[in-house]
Design a protein around this motif. Sequence first.
Motif, PDB file in Angstrom:
ATOM      1  N   GLU A 102       0.806  -1.213   0.000  1.00 17.12           N
ATOM      2  CA  GLU A 102       0.000   0.000   0.000  1.00 17.12           C
ATOM      3  C   GLU A 102       0.842   1.268   0.000  1.00 17.12           C
ATOM      4  OE1 GLU A 102      -3.856  -1.644   2.487  1.00 17.12           O
ATOM      5  OE2 GLU A 102      -2.099  -0.974   3.618  1.00 17.12           O
ATOM      6  N   VAL A 103       2.164   1.104  -0.026  1.00 16.84           N
ATOM      7  CA  VAL A 103       3.102   2.220   0.057  1.00 16.84           C
ATOM      8  C   VAL A 103       4.048   2.143  -1.141  1.00 16.84           C
ATOM      9  CG1 VAL A 103       4.863   3.311   1.525  1.00 16.84           C
ATOM     10  CG2 VAL A 103       2.988   2.040   2.574  1.00 16.84           C
ATOM     11  N   ILE A 104       4.431   3.293  -1.685  1.00 12.37           N
ATOM     12  CA  ILE A 104       5.404   3.307  -2.781  1.00 12.37           C
ATOM     13  C   ILE A 104       6.785   3.024  -2.195  1.00 12.37           C
ATOM     14  CG2 ILE A 104       6.439   4.649  -4.649  1.00 12.37           C
ATOM     15  CD1 ILE A 104       3.898   6.384  -4.662  1.00 12.37           C
ATOM     16  N   ASP A 132      13.933   5.213  -0.217  1.00  6.51           N
ATOM     17  CA  ASP A 132      12.587   4.669  -0.028  1.00  6.51           C
ATOM     18  C   ASP A 132      11.682   5.655   0.710  1.00  6.51           C
ATOM     19  OD1 ASP A 132      12.235   2.056  -1.263  1.00  6.51           O
ATOM     20  OD2 ASP A 132      13.853   1.394   0.047  1.00  6.51           O
ATOM     21  N   LEU A 133      12.232   6.383   1.674  1.00  4.55           N
ATOM     22  CA  LEU A 133      11.416   7.393   2.365  1.00  4.55           C
ATOM     23  C   LEU A 133      10.960   8.482   1.398  1.00  4.55           C
ATOM     24  CD1 LEU A 133      13.091   7.826   5.863  1.00  4.55           C
ATOM     25  CD2 LEU A 133      10.721   7.199   5.404  1.00  4.55           C
ATOM     26  N   ILE A 134      11.839   8.863   0.476  1.00  5.49           N
ATOM     27  CA  ILE A 134      11.439   9.846  -0.543  1.00  5.49           C
ATOM     28  C   ILE A 134      10.257   9.304  -1.340  1.00  5.49           C
ATOM     29  CG2 ILE A 134      12.159  10.968  -2.692  1.00  5.49           C
ATOM     30  CD1 ILE A 134      14.969  11.255  -1.365  1.00  5.49           C
ATOM     31  N   LEU A 135      10.332   8.042  -1.746  1.00  8.52           N
ATOM     32  CA  LEU A 135       9.218   7.447  -2.494  1.00  8.52           C
ATOM     33  C   LEU A 135       7.916   7.492  -1.705  1.00  8.52           C
ATOM     34  CD1 LEU A 135      10.883   4.277  -4.089  1.00  8.52           C
ATOM     35  CD2 LEU A 135      10.366   6.465  -5.200  1.00  8.52           C
ATOM     36  N   THR A 136       7.980   7.186  -0.415  1.00  8.06           N
ATOM     37  CA  THR A 136       6.754   7.176   0.397  1.00  8.06           C
ATOM     38  C   THR A 136       6.123   8.555   0.479  1.00  8.06           C
ATOM     39  OG1 THR A 136       7.810   7.604   2.561  1.00  8.06           O
ATOM     40  CG2 THR A 136       7.663   5.291   1.840  1.00  8.06           C
ATOM     41  N   THR A 166      15.623   5.002  -9.140  1.00  7.94           N
ATOM     42  CA  THR A 166      14.727   4.620  -8.043  1.00  7.94           C
ATOM     43  C   THR A 166      13.274   4.777  -8.468  1.00  7.94           C
ATOM     44  OG1 THR A 166      16.397   5.250  -6.409  1.00  7.94           O
ATOM     45  CG2 THR A 166      14.119   5.087  -5.636  1.00  7.94           C
ATOM     46  N   PHE A 167      12.948   5.865  -9.167  1.00  8.57           N
ATOM     47  CA  PHE A 167      11.583   6.058  -9.662  1.00  8.57           C
ATOM     48  C   PHE A 167      11.179   4.904 -10.583  1.00  8.57           C
ATOM     49  CE2 PHE A 167      12.177  10.971  -9.486  1.00  8.57           C
ATOM     50  CZ  PHE A 167      12.077  10.942  -8.108  1.00  8.57           C
ATOM     51  N   ASP A 168      12.115   4.486 -11.444  1.00  9.16           N
ATOM     52  CA  ASP A 168      11.826   3.404 -12.391  1.00  9.16           C
ATOM     53  C   ASP A 168      11.595   2.071 -11.679  1.00  9.16           C
ATOM     54  OD1 ASP A 168      12.038   5.166 -14.511  1.00  9.16           O
ATOM     55  OD2 ASP A 168      14.092   4.588 -15.022  1.00  9.16           O
ATOM     56  N   ARG A 169      12.288   1.853 -10.563  1.00 11.27           N
ATOM     57  CA  ARG A 169      12.186   0.593  -9.823  1.00 11.27           C
ATOM     58  C   ARG A 169      11.027   0.578  -8.834  1.00 11.27           C
ATOM     59  NH1 ARG A 169      16.177  -0.245  -6.165  1.00 11.27           N
ATOM     60  NH2 ARG A 169      15.600  -2.408  -6.119  1.00 11.27           N
ATOM     61  N   ALA A 170      10.441   1.725  -8.580  1.00 15.42           N
ATOM     62  CA  ALA A 170       9.427   1.838  -7.528  1.00 15.42           C
ATOM     63  C   ALA A 170       8.249   0.905  -7.782  1.00 15.42           C
ATOM     64  CB  ALA A 170       8.944   3.278  -7.433  1.00 15.42           C
ATOM     65  N   LEU A 181      -0.266  10.860  -9.148  1.00 15.59           N
ATOM     66  CA  LEU A 181       0.425  11.797  -8.262  1.00 15.59           C
ATOM     67  C   LEU A 181       1.914  11.501  -8.189  1.00 15.59           C
ATOM     68  CD1 LEU A 181      -2.225  12.062  -5.417  1.00 15.59           C
ATOM     69  CD2 LEU A 181      -1.428  13.939  -6.870  1.00 15.59           C
ATOM     70  N   PHE A 182       2.265  10.217  -8.160  1.00 13.61           N
ATOM     71  CA  PHE A 182       3.675   9.842  -8.130  1.00 13.61           C
ATOM     72  C   PHE A 182       4.394  10.352  -9.377  1.00 13.61           C
ATOM     73  CE2 PHE A 182       6.934   6.603  -9.263  1.00 13.61           C
ATOM     74  CZ  PHE A 182       7.836   6.881  -8.253  1.00 13.61           C
TER      75      PHE A 182
END
Length: 196
Positions: A102-104, A132-136, A166-170, A181-182
């Motif tokens: 449920e979390v990016i 990972d915190l940035i993604l969340t 990191t964006f590509d792997r998210a 939104l992401f």
Amino acid sequence: MAVRRKVIGYAAVNNPLHILQTLDRHLTKPAEITLFGRAALALGYVNAPAEFAATRDVDAILPLSWLAAEDNNMDFWLAQQRTNIELQAEGLYLTHLFRELEVILTPDWLQARVRISLPFEKLVLFRPSTLDLILTKMVRGDQNDLEDIRFLLQQAALTTDALCKTFDRARIPDVPEIRGLFLATQSRVLAMIAER
């Protein structure tokens, strides 16, 4: 690598710490929790601004492997309920507990976690990696989350290339609004790197 926090005189002004101390007291056996949100920033980074400690709740990510062992976690759920009852009058709570899907996050987020060393008796704390915190924080793209991302970008020498990879792997929850939104927030985060 563990993050150590100075704790003397700290609990009176740090809501996440107070919440987690209460949870630790209600646990009857060891448990671990992975923080995210402002609690992760307040407790997981030694130079976190004081306003991060004013958050009224603790958010946590529950790994699928942890959820699968549901019989082993009953003590945690009972301690969580007791914590929320005890702290209700103070307006503090531990209720935002999200399954990892449920979390990016990146697929290997669990192995990349960072231990937060605090003197609890039973509770073991982690936070996701800075990436990972940035993604969340990219799930809403609101001003508070963007300021939190700016703080996180100051904590590590991240490059545009590292962020794009990191964006590509998210791993993004299968919710069109979250995905939109992401994607929309990516350019704003990359612009922050360019401003440094």
